[in-house]
Design an enzyme around this catalytic site. Structure first.
Site, PDB file in Angstrom:
ATOM      1  N   ASP A   1      -6.675  -2.316  -0.646  1.00 43.86           N
ATOM      2  CA  ASP A   1      -5.229  -2.554  -0.709  1.00 43.86           C
ATOM      3  C   ASP A   1      -4.427  -1.332  -0.308  1.00 43.86           C
ATOM      4  OD1 ASP A   1      -6.244  -1.364  -3.094  1.00 43.86           O
ATOM      5  OD2 ASP A   1      -4.343  -1.755  -4.106  1.00 43.86           O
TER       6      ASP A   1
ATOM      7  N   GLU B   1      -6.546  -1.304  -6.148  1.00 45.76           N
ATOM      8  CA  GLU B   1      -6.583   0.061  -6.667  1.00 45.76           C
ATOM      9  C   GLU B   1      -5.184   0.572  -6.989  1.00 45.76           C
ATOM     10  OE1 GLU B   1      -6.527   4.521  -6.385  1.00 45.76           O
ATOM     11  OE2 GLU B   1      -5.466   3.041  -5.177  1.00 45.76           O
TER      12      GLU B   1
END
Length: 486
Positions: free
Chosen positions: A78, A145
């Site tokens: 991400d 994350e």
């Protein structure tokens, strides 16, 4: 993207161009994940996906290196979705418009996603190569994350065979990271009592914008303005003379990004409009003077808006504004052990008005548990004084430094051999996933490296082209030097 794909090293930059073309903000990584999985299976690689969406891709050793220790190269899928106010961009649908700007690659009005797209691209480029020498290899790509480390929290023992982990989420070439800060979210819930709009009032929207923002760990020591704090300061200082009423307040969008914008809708007597504009102009001039070096584009705008149906009671408004104004923010303490590194910090990241309450979300970071606990205690005391609720959640551990790490020694010696200078061994004031990986894999030897990335988590994010090549050369050389299994 053509210019980016032709940069050195081409395999890495070609993958980065693909990553930019597929939307992948936190919690929306599925399209990118599916693209990578399809590619890996087509290459004949082993692909595993766990229950939360983490990807593990396995590749056999190149000929002659079968007895080397297994290495896992780790990155996260991400990216942080941040954009300038005047930029039309849907991070769940639109590609990142990356381009070359001199010695750097950056994006048009949004975050670039070099954090951690460059690391991810390097891992995928190695998987796709038939020339790079390496032992048994695994690539771990975690989800979410940036918004909560969901993937790292959920990683289970037994999924990885590796003895060594190379994290690719560091952001300064020439530095090797062997530890990181832990953190915890703190969320205040301030109850709001509403009352009817006073007669004769007009409504105005006050907006602070143009701030640089950035990573709430890596950039927290740079003295940048926090839009939430700057707006609260103005409102508290002018509450008595302007006698305004607040109907809505909002600022920031991520608890791990320094807020660049904040706004409030207020009402006040019609004959005080000129005074409001005068006070706002004077405050903007003051901030431009105070923050001239760090925030040259700062603006405070006042615009008329539609009348709200209700406003906060005087007691609710005072409680809310005073809490935001007095809440600690920024660097709390520098490390005694590591020169120039922040030990403990706090970022007042997000303010939202929801129904009968206002939420104020902060992120505490600290290299030591006692530092984090001290800030938790301070915020709990603040909540008690204000008679509001504060909740702490999502705590994640720091990554305790191991000066005797064998893989760190390999990376250090390799760097010195390639570049004829010693790298700097560092601990980063940011939340790498390594600390969480230590729970299911306590014996795994870990290190973190990466290229130079400036201003992550903000629209000014950029990655230095030359350092990407240096990082690539170091990574490949380290893989060649991984020792044999005991």
């Amino acid at each position: 993207m053509t210019a980016i794909s032709s940069l050195y090293p081409q395999p890495l930059w070609q993958w980065f161009a693909q990553i930019c073309a597929i939307p992948h903000p936190s919690k929306h990584e599925q399209a990118l994940s599916q693209h990578i999985q399809a590619w890996a299976r087509d290459k004949g690689l082993t692909v595993l996906e766990d229950k939360v969406g983490n990807l593990i891709i396995k590749k056999p050793a190149t000929a002659g290196m079968e007895n080397r220790k297994t290495v896992v190269i780790q990155a996260h899928l991400d990216m942080v979705p941040q954009k300038n106010a005047d930029k039309q961009h849907d991070f769940t649908k639109d590609p990142i418009e990356a381009y070359v700007d001199g010695d750097w690659v950056t994006a048009k009005g949004t975050t670039l996603g070099a954090d951690n797209g460059i690391g991810m691209a390097s891992a995928l480029a190695i998987l796709g190569s038939n020339e790079i020498k390496h032992g048994p290899l695994e690539v771990l790509l975690t989800v979410d994350e940036e918004a909560g480390m969901t993937g790292a929290f959920a990683l289970e023992a037994g999924m990885l065979e590796a003895e060594i982990l190379i994290n690719t989420d560091s952001e300064q070439e020439g530095e090797i990271y062997m530890g990181c800060a832990g953190g915890v979210d703190a969320e205040f819930t301030v109850p709001v009592q509403w009352q009817p709009l006073p007669a004769g009032h007009q409504a105005y929207r006050l907006t602070i914008s143009g701030l640089k923002g950035g990573h709430s760990g890596v950039n927290i020591h740079l003295g940048r303005g926090n839009a939430n704090k700057l707006l609260a300061r103005f409102l508290v200082e002018q509450a008595s003379e302007l006698d305004f009423k607040v109907s809505e307040i909002a600022g920031g969008s991520l608890r791990n990004a320094i807020p660049r914008e904040a706004e409030v809708v207020i009402t006040l007597a019609a004959d005080k409009r000129a005074l409001l504009e005068e006070k706002a102009a004077a405050y903007q001039a003051l901030l431009q003077q105070e923050l001239s070096a760090t925030e040259p584009a700062l603006k405070l705008a006042v615009t008329e808006t539609i009348l709200p149906a209700q406003v906060m009671s005087t007691e609710s408004q005072q409680c809310l504004l005073n809490l935001i104004n007095v809440c600690p923010n920024g660097v709390m303490r520098m490390s005694d052990d590591i020169a120039g590194v922040v030990e403990t910090s706090l970022n007042l990241g997000v303010i939202t008005t929801q129904g009968d309450s206002v939420q104020v979300l902060c992120l505490i970071r600290s290299l030591i548990d006692s530092g984090r606990e001290q800030i938790e205690s301070m915020l709990a005391s603040l909540a008690a004084l204000a008679q509001v609720n504060v909740k702490f959640s999502g705590a994640y551990p720091g990554w305790k430094p191991d000066p005797s790490s064998p893989v760190m020694a390999i990376v250090k010696d390799t760097y010195q051999d390639i570049y004829n200078k010693e790298p700097v061994i560092m601990v980063i004031h940011a939340g790498l996933e390594c600390g969480l990986f230590k729970k299911p894999y306590p014996e795994m030897d870990m290190v973190s490296i990466g290229p130079t990335i400036r201003y992550p988590h903000g629209p000014d994010e950029m990655v230095n082209i030359e350092t990407v090549g240096q990082y690539w050369q170091l990574l490949l050389a380290v893989l060649e030097r991984i020792p044999e299994k005991a």
